[in-house]
Design an enzyme around this catalytic site. Structure first.
Site, short mmCIF file in Angstrom:
data_model
loop_
_atom_site.label_atom_id
_atom_site.label_comp_id
_atom_site.label_asym_id
_atom_site.label_seq_id
_atom_site.Cartn_x
_atom_site.Cartn_y
_atom_site.Cartn_z
N GLY A 1 0.60 -1.20 0.06
CA GLY A 1 0.00 -0.06 -0.10
C GLY A 1 1.01 1.18 -0.15
N VAL B 1 3.52 1.07 2.68
CA VAL B 1 3.28 0.02 3.89
C VAL B 1 3.74 -1.27 3.08
CG1 VAL B 1 1.67 -1.40 5.44
CG2 VAL B 1 1.38 1.03 4.74
N LYS C 1 4.88 0.05 8.19
CA LYS C 1 4.57 1.22 7.64
C LYS C 1 5.63 2.06 7.89
CE LYS C 1 0.54 3.23 9.00
NZ LYS C 1 -0.70 3.68 9.57
N ASP D 1 -10.17 9.69 15.44
CA ASP D 1 -10.48 9.49 14.09
C ASP D 1 -11.12 8.14 13.84
OD1 ASP D 1 -10.43 10.60 11.44
OD2 ASP D 1 -8.44 9.74 10.89
#
Length: 290
Positions: free
Chosen positions: A17, A24, A39, A136
């Site tokens: 990703g 990632v 990450k 979040d």
């Protein structure tokens, strides 16, 4: 980054990703042989002020998640630096984001929506008890694994009690899931996370965000001014007992909301049980009338 490279002590297998300021990778831990997700923050091409902000959020995510150990929160193994990059090695998850599942299903059945929500609330209860407010909570930050097992992730804008980099009065988050106090730029406590959990529950049951709008401004206005319609009126078959639970979860004034995740969970379980008892009673009455 090519195959055969390492990030810290972790050999890299592949990229899985990429975002605006990070990537990632799938890797593995040579000490255990287990897969890890790595990450990596790459902020060197950003303006200085954005690079500093990205680095602070990255460090905040690592610090927040490393103090939390819960089956419904993604586990962080290590935060480290290698040359000019910062990285977080974390639990590798086989699943999909709740947002993806929402798009696939349209809306969830009651049992599945409650199953997901109770796990999110359990994770939030643990987080809040350890002084971490996520700030979040949204479907892209909830991973759903096989068997509807939930993992809450991405604590990048979390408020950590006693942390030097806590930000107050700053608009951070995603408007469709932000509490009224966050939208006003006020400090957020755990009740903001519970608001977001209520928004997700409503959305799973109905198939649409209760504050949906064409623009961020319209979404904000709806969250601040509009009372969502009762889910029992929107979806035939949903019990009216859920309406009071969601009304309290989505109260505009935080003092009128649930004070703790466990309280929200208990009222949700009770509402579903009341509905089930009503159905059983109706079925029994129908059987006796035959």
């Amino acid at each position: 980054m090519s195959l055969g490279k390492r990030i810290g002590r972790y050999p890299v297998i592949r990229e899985i990703g990429q975002g605006a300021v990070g990537t990632v990778y799938e890797g593995f831990d040579p000490a255990t042989g287990s897969k890890v997700a790595i990450k990596v923050l790459r902020a060197e091409h950003l303006p200085d002020h954005r690079a500093d902000s990205a680095a602070s959020r990255f460090e905040r995510e690592a610090q927040a998640t490393r103090r939390l150990h819960h089956p419904n929160i993604v586990a962080v193994h290590e935060y480290g630096e290698q040359g000019r990059i910062k990285f977080i090695a974390m639990e590798y998850l086989h699943g999909q984001e709740l947002r993806t599942l929402m798009r696939q299903r349209g809306r969830f059945g009651l049992d599945d929506a409650v199953t997901v929500t109770l796990q999110v609330l359990d994770a939030l209860g643990h987080s809040h008890r350890h002084g971490v407010v996520h700030r979040d909570i949204k479907p892209t930050n909830v991973m759903v694994l096989e068997g509807l097992h939930v993992k809450v992730m991405d604590f990048g804008i979390a408020r950590i009690e006693s942390a030097a980099f806590t930000q107050m009065g700053t608009l951070l988050g995603t408007p469709a899931y932000m509490s009224p106090e966050q939208l006003r730029g006020l400090p957020a406590d755990g009740r903001a996370d519970l608001w977001a959990a209520g928004v997700m529950l409503h959305e799973m049951l109905v198939g649409r965000n209760p504050f949906a709008g064409a623009t961020a401004l319209e979404i904000t206005r709806n969250a601040l001014m509009t009372e969502p319609a009762a889910v029992s009126a929107l979806v035939p078959g949903l019990p009216a007992s859920l309406d009071a639970v969601l009304a309290r979860a989505l109260a505009k004034e935080r003092d009128q909301r649930f004070g703790e995740a466990a309280e929200f969970a208990a009222e949700l379980v009770k509402a579903v049980a009341v509905a089930a008892d009503a159905v059983d009673l109706e079925l029994a009455s129908a059987a006796m009338a035959v």
